[in-house]
Scaffold this motif. Structure first.
Motif, short mmCIF file in Angstrom:
data_model
loop_
_atom_site.label_atom_id
_atom_site.label_comp_id
_atom_site.label_asym_id
_atom_site.label_seq_id
_atom_site.Cartn_x
_atom_site.Cartn_y
_atom_site.Cartn_z
N MET A 1 0.83 -1.20 0.00
CA MET A 1 0.00 0.00 0.00
C MET A 1 0.87 1.26 0.00
O MET A 1 0.57 2.22 -0.65
CB MET A 1 -0.92 -0.04 1.22
CG MET A 1 -1.81 1.16 1.36
SD MET A 1 -3.26 0.97 0.33
CE MET A 1 -4.17 2.37 0.83
N GLY A 2 1.99 1.21 0.78
CA GLY A 2 2.87 2.37 0.85
C GLY A 2 3.49 2.70 -0.50
O GLY A 2 3.66 3.87 -0.84
N ASN A 3 3.85 1.67 -1.27
CA ASN A 3 4.44 1.91 -2.59
C ASN A 3 3.44 2.53 -3.55
O ASN A 3 3.80 3.34 -4.39
CB ASN A 3 4.98 0.61 -3.18
CG ASN A 3 6.24 0.14 -2.45
OD1 ASN A 3 6.92 0.94 -1.82
ND2 ASN A 3 6.52 -1.13 -2.54
N ILE A 4 2.17 2.13 -3.41
CA ILE A 4 1.12 2.69 -4.28
C ILE A 4 0.93 4.17 -3.97
O ILE A 4 0.81 5.00 -4.87
CB ILE A 4 -0.19 1.90 -4.12
CG1 ILE A 4 0.00 0.48 -4.64
CG2 ILE A 4 -1.33 2.58 -4.85
CD1 ILE A 4 -1.15 -0.45 -4.36
N LEU A 5 0.90 4.51 -2.66
CA LEU A 5 0.74 5.92 -2.28
C LEU A 5 1.96 6.73 -2.72
O LEU A 5 1.82 7.88 -3.16
CB LEU A 5 0.52 6.05 -0.78
CG LEU A 5 -0.79 5.46 -0.25
CD1 LEU A 5 -0.87 5.61 1.27
CD2 LEU A 5 -1.98 6.10 -0.91
N LEU A 6 3.13 6.15 -2.61
CA LEU A 6 4.35 6.83 -3.06
C LEU A 6 4.31 7.07 -4.57
O LEU A 6 4.68 8.14 -5.05
CB LEU A 6 5.58 6.01 -2.66
CG LEU A 6 6.93 6.65 -3.01
CD1 LEU A 6 7.08 7.99 -2.30
CD2 LEU A 6 8.07 5.73 -2.62
N ASP A 52 -8.10 5.00 -7.12
CA ASP A 52 -8.26 4.97 -5.66
C ASP A 52 -6.99 5.40 -4.94
O ASP A 52 -7.04 6.11 -3.94
CB ASP A 52 -8.67 3.58 -5.20
CG ASP A 52 -10.09 3.22 -5.63
OD1 ASP A 52 -10.88 4.14 -5.89
OD2 ASP A 52 -10.39 2.01 -5.70
N SER A 53 -5.84 4.98 -5.46
CA SER A 53 -4.57 5.33 -4.81
C SER A 53 -4.33 6.84 -4.88
O SER A 53 -3.85 7.44 -3.92
CB SER A 53 -3.41 4.58 -5.44
OG SER A 53 -3.30 4.90 -6.81
N LEU A 54 -4.67 7.45 -6.00
CA LEU A 54 -4.50 8.90 -6.14
C LEU A 54 -5.48 9.64 -5.22
O LEU A 54 -5.12 10.64 -4.60
CB LEU A 54 -4.70 9.33 -7.59
CG LEU A 54 -4.44 10.79 -7.90
CD1 LEU A 54 -2.99 11.15 -7.63
CD2 LEU A 54 -4.78 11.10 -9.35
N ALA A 55 -6.70 9.14 -5.12
CA ALA A 55 -7.68 9.75 -4.23
C ALA A 55 -7.22 9.66 -2.78
O ALA A 55 -7.34 10.63 -2.02
CB ALA A 55 -9.04 9.08 -4.40
N ALA A 56 -6.67 8.52 -2.39
CA ALA A 56 -6.18 8.35 -1.02
C ALA A 56 -5.00 9.29 -0.73
O ALA A 56 -4.92 9.90 0.33
CB ALA A 56 -5.76 6.90 -0.78
N THR A 57 -4.12 9.42 -1.71
CA THR A 57 -2.97 10.32 -1.54
C THR A 57 -3.43 11.77 -1.44
O THR A 57 -2.96 12.53 -0.58
CB THR A 57 -1.99 10.16 -2.72
OG1 THR A 57 -1.57 8.81 -2.78
CG2 THR A 57 -0.79 11.07 -2.56
N ALA A 58 -4.37 12.16 -2.29
CA ALA A 58 -4.90 13.52 -2.25
C ALA A 58 -5.60 13.80 -0.93
O ALA A 58 -5.44 14.88 -0.34
CB ALA A 58 -5.85 13.75 -3.42
N ASP A 59 -6.38 12.84 -0.43
CA ASP A 59 -7.04 13.02 0.86
C ASP A 59 -6.02 13.19 1.98
O ASP A 59 -6.21 14.02 2.88
CB ASP A 59 -7.94 11.82 1.17
CG ASP A 59 -9.20 11.81 0.32
OD1 ASP A 59 -9.56 12.85 -0.23
OD2 ASP A 59 -9.82 10.72 0.23
N ASN A 60 -4.95 12.42 1.91
CA ASN A 60 -3.89 12.54 2.92
C ASN A 60 -3.23 13.92 2.86
O ASN A 60 -2.97 14.54 3.89
CB ASN A 60 -2.86 11.43 2.72
CG ASN A 60 -1.97 11.25 3.93
OD1 ASN A 60 -2.19 11.85 4.97
ND2 ASN A 60 -0.95 10.43 3.79
N LEU A 61 -2.95 14.40 1.66
CA LEU A 61 -2.37 15.73 1.52
C LEU A 61 -3.33 16.81 2.00
O LEU A 61 -2.92 17.77 2.67
CB LEU A 61 -1.99 16.00 0.06
CG LEU A 61 -0.76 15.27 -0.48
CD1 LEU A 61 -0.64 15.47 -1.98
CD2 LEU A 61 0.49 15.76 0.23
#
Length: 123
Positions: A1-6, A52-61
């Motif tokens: 999961m961490g690699n996908i967010l990265l 989904d990975s981009l959405a999760a990263t954007a939500d985190n930012l």
């Protein structure tokens, strides 16, 4: 999961870099990150969905968005004397741009509302 967010975060930064390069190469008077956001938007339009990975990263930012205002606050304090000298021009620009934004938004909303109204021709 961490690699996908990265990977998603890297994609966002690559779009920002592409925006910076585009603005610098063409001399466009737009901030590079804004152009990068346009590039990312165009890619998402072509793809047709937000991964989904981009959405999760954007939500985190976005959850840490307040930290991004710290440099702007420091800049305001560093240039406070200039702001004190130029406040009439800044206030005029702020008021006029706000009124223009409200007028354009109201006109667009009115036009879209008229377009969305059923005309009764289908019945």
């Amino acid at each position: 999961m961490g690699n996908i967010l990265l990977a998603s975060f890297t994609a966002i930064l690559c779009c920002q870099l592409a925006g910076e390069l585009l603005v610098t190469a063409l001399g466009i008077p737009v901030p590079g990150p804004v152009a990068g956001m346009g590039i990312l938007f165009a890619f998402l339009l072509i793809k047709g969905a937000v991964p989904d990975s981009l959405a999760a990263t954007a939500d985190n930012l976005l959850s840490h968005l307040s930290l991004l205002f710290v440099p702007a606050g420091v800049g305001i304090m560093a240039h406070f004397a200039l702001l004190r000298e130029e406040w009439p021009a800044l206030m005029t620009a702020l008021v006029l741009s706000t009124l223009a934004t409200i007028a354009v938004t109201a006109g667009l909303m009115s036009a879209l509302a008229k377009k969305a109204e059923p005309d009764g021709s289908d019945e």
